[in-house]
Design a protein around this motif. Structure first.
Motif, short mmCIF file in Angstrom:
data_model
loop_
_atom_site.label_atom_id
_atom_site.label_comp_id
_atom_site.label_asym_id
_atom_site.label_seq_id
_atom_site.Cartn_x
_atom_site.Cartn_y
_atom_site.Cartn_z
N ASN A 253 0.86 -1.19 0.00
CA ASN A 253 0.00 0.00 0.00
C ASN A 253 0.89 1.23 0.00
OD1 ASN A 253 0.85 0.31 2.66
ND2 ASN A 253 -1.12 -0.21 3.57
N THR A 254 0.33 2.39 0.22
CA THR A 254 1.10 3.63 0.10
C THR A 254 1.99 3.90 1.30
OG1 THR A 254 -0.81 4.86 0.95
CG2 THR A 254 -0.59 4.69 -1.45
N GLU A 255 1.92 3.09 2.34
CA GLU A 255 2.77 3.24 3.51
C GLU A 255 3.99 2.34 3.36
OE1 GLU A 255 2.50 2.60 8.37
OE2 GLU A 255 0.76 2.24 7.09
N LEU A 256 5.19 2.87 3.53
CA LEU A 256 6.42 2.10 3.32
C LEU A 256 6.43 0.86 4.23
CD1 LEU A 256 9.24 1.86 2.02
CD2 LEU A 256 10.12 3.18 3.97
N ASP A 257 6.49 -0.31 3.61
CA ASP A 257 6.51 -1.59 4.32
C ASP A 257 5.35 -1.71 5.29
OD1 ASP A 257 8.92 -2.27 3.01
OD2 ASP A 257 10.11 -1.25 4.53
N GLY A 258 4.24 -1.05 4.96
CA GLY A 258 3.12 -1.02 5.89
C GLY A 258 1.87 -1.75 5.41
N GLY A 259 1.95 -2.42 4.25
CA GLY A 259 0.77 -3.10 3.74
C GLY A 259 0.42 -4.34 4.54
N PRO A 260 -0.80 -4.85 4.37
CA PRO A 260 -1.26 -6.01 5.14
C PRO A 260 -0.36 -7.23 4.91
CG PRO A 260 -3.09 -4.96 3.99
CD PRO A 260 -1.85 -4.33 3.47
N VAL A 261 0.10 -7.82 6.00
CA VAL A 261 1.04 -8.95 5.92
C VAL A 261 0.27 -10.25 5.68
CG1 VAL A 261 2.84 -10.25 7.11
CG2 VAL A 261 2.71 -7.77 7.39
N ILE A 262 0.78 -11.04 4.75
CA ILE A 262 0.16 -12.32 4.38
C ILE A 262 0.81 -13.47 5.13
CG2 ILE A 262 -0.34 -13.89 2.47
CD1 ILE A 262 0.25 -11.27 0.66
N LEU A 263 2.13 -13.56 5.04
CA LEU A 263 2.87 -14.71 5.54
C LEU A 263 4.21 -14.24 6.09
CD1 LEU A 263 3.23 -17.86 5.76
CD2 LEU A 263 4.21 -17.77 3.46
N GLN A 264 4.62 -14.84 7.22
CA GLN A 264 5.93 -14.58 7.80
C GLN A 264 6.67 -15.89 7.99
OE1 GLN A 264 4.76 -12.34 11.36
NE2 GLN A 264 5.37 -10.43 10.36
N ALA A 265 8.00 -15.80 7.95
CA ALA A 265 8.85 -16.94 8.30
C ALA A 265 9.86 -16.44 9.32
CB ALA A 265 9.56 -17.48 7.06
N LEU B 243 -0.14 -15.36 8.54
CA LEU B 243 0.19 -16.77 8.61
C LEU B 243 1.69 -16.92 8.88
CD1 LEU B 243 -1.87 -18.04 5.56
CD2 LEU B 243 -2.42 -18.35 7.97
N GLN B 244 2.04 -18.07 9.48
CA GLN B 244 3.43 -18.33 9.85
C GLN B 244 3.92 -19.59 9.14
OE1 GLN B 244 5.09 -16.15 11.94
NE2 GLN B 244 3.22 -14.93 11.84
N LEU B 245 5.05 -19.47 8.48
CA LEU B 245 5.67 -20.61 7.82
C LEU B 245 6.48 -21.38 8.86
CD1 LEU B 245 6.02 -21.78 4.90
CD2 LEU B 245 8.22 -20.60 4.87
N SER B 246 6.14 -22.65 9.04
CA SER B 246 6.77 -23.45 10.09
C SER B 246 7.11 -24.82 9.52
CB SER B 246 5.84 -23.61 11.29
OG SER B 246 6.41 -24.44 12.27
N GLY B 247 8.42 -25.10 9.36
CA GLY B 247 8.81 -26.36 8.75
C GLY B 247 8.22 -26.45 7.36
N PRO B 248 7.69 -27.60 6.97
CA PRO B 248 7.10 -27.72 5.65
C PRO B 248 5.67 -27.19 5.58
CG PRO B 248 7.01 -29.83 6.77
CD PRO B 248 7.77 -28.90 7.67
N ALA B 249 5.12 -26.81 6.73
CA ALA B 249 3.70 -26.44 6.78
C ALA B 249 3.53 -24.95 7.00
CB ALA B 249 3.00 -27.21 7.90
N VAL B 250 2.37 -24.45 6.66
CA VAL B 250 1.98 -23.08 6.95
C VAL B 250 0.90 -23.13 8.02
CG1 VAL B 250 1.02 -20.96 6.03
CG2 VAL B 250 2.50 -22.36 4.59
N LEU B 251 1.16 -22.43 9.11
CA LEU B 251 0.25 -22.48 10.26
C LEU B 251 -0.32 -21.10 10.52
CD1 LEU B 251 2.49 -24.60 12.65
CD2 LEU B 251 0.71 -25.42 11.13
N ALA B 252 -1.55 -21.06 10.95
CA ALA B 252 -2.15 -19.80 11.37
C ALA B 252 -1.56 -19.38 12.70
CB ALA B 252 -3.67 -19.95 11.50
#
Length: 225
Positions: free
Chosen positions: A146-158, A213-222
């Motif tokens: 979005n228009t905010e630097l690195d401020g858009g809605p986050v989808i997935l983290q590792a 969402l969080q990437l954990s091992g081979p799986a993606v977990l909420a």
């Protein structure tokens, strides 16, 4: 222009293109059901352009130094992207701040990867800042832009642990390994029609995400926190 039954992707880069390579590999082995139609760099003669050409992907340079202002560059960049009619524009180490007009043009179709656990450490030098702050976990975040630097809605983290003897270089290398796992996953969700942005909210499988969402091992977990 030829039309493919696969969703079209344009990747924007500024450098070596390691996340681009992860996406090229994921498309090649069927983990991403999309077509990378073009790679565009704002920097000439970077390794990422060679990666695209080796994969048979059209590669183009639009040098931001050739324009007197940010708006002119972004207009040229939009014109180049739109020739390929992509469903998704992927920022993969693209080191330019984009104008609101550009971001709004691709609203819901523009994603970025940032080397921190947003909202922590927006901007540059994230690994150095993480070590200075003494955090125990670091990582990367993939978000809609979005228009905010690195401020858009986050989808997935590792996430990765921060080790006592870490340097910015060792920490960056460990985070980058996770980037190469996480980015193709998000691109695949989008190509499958599972991932959307609605009124500033991330939706996956017709459900709004209450947290990244969080990437954990081979799986993606909420994230249940």
């Amino acid at each position: 222009m030829r039309q493919s039954p696969l969703p079209g992707i344009v990747v924007l880069i500024s450098g070596s293109g390691t996340n681009l390579q992860a996406l090229i590999d994921a498309v090649a082995d069927g983990r991403v059901h999309g077509e990378i139609r073009a790679v565009i760099s704002n920097q000439p003669e970077v390794t990422g352009l060679d990666r695209a050409r080796r994969a048979g992907i059209p590669a183009q340079v639009i040098n931001h130094r050739d324009f007197s202002d940010r708006s002119g560059f972004d207009q040229a960049l939009m014109a180049a992207i739109d020739r390929h009619q992509p469903e998704l524009v992927v920022l993969a180490g693209f080191m330019r701040v984009l104008t609101p007009a550009f971001v709004e043009h691709y609203d819901g179709h523009l994603i970025n990867i940032h080397p921190s656990l947003l909202p922590d450490f927006r901007g540059l030098h994230t690994h150095e800042r993480a070590l200075e702050a003494g955090v125990q976990q670091h990582g990367c975040s993939i978000h809609f832009v979005n228009t905010e630097l690195d401020g858009g809605p986050v989808i997935l983290q590792a996430r990765v642990p921060v080790l006592i003897d870490d340097t910015p270089q060792t920490l960056a290398a460990r985070v980058q390994q996770q980037e190469h796992r996480a980015y193709p996953q998000v691109v695949q969700w989008f190509c499958q029609g599972r991932l959307t942005l609605r009124n500033g909210q991330v939706w996956l499988d017709e459900q709004p995400l209450q947290a990244p969402l969080q990437l954990s091992g081979p799986a993606v977990l909420a994230d249940t926190h």
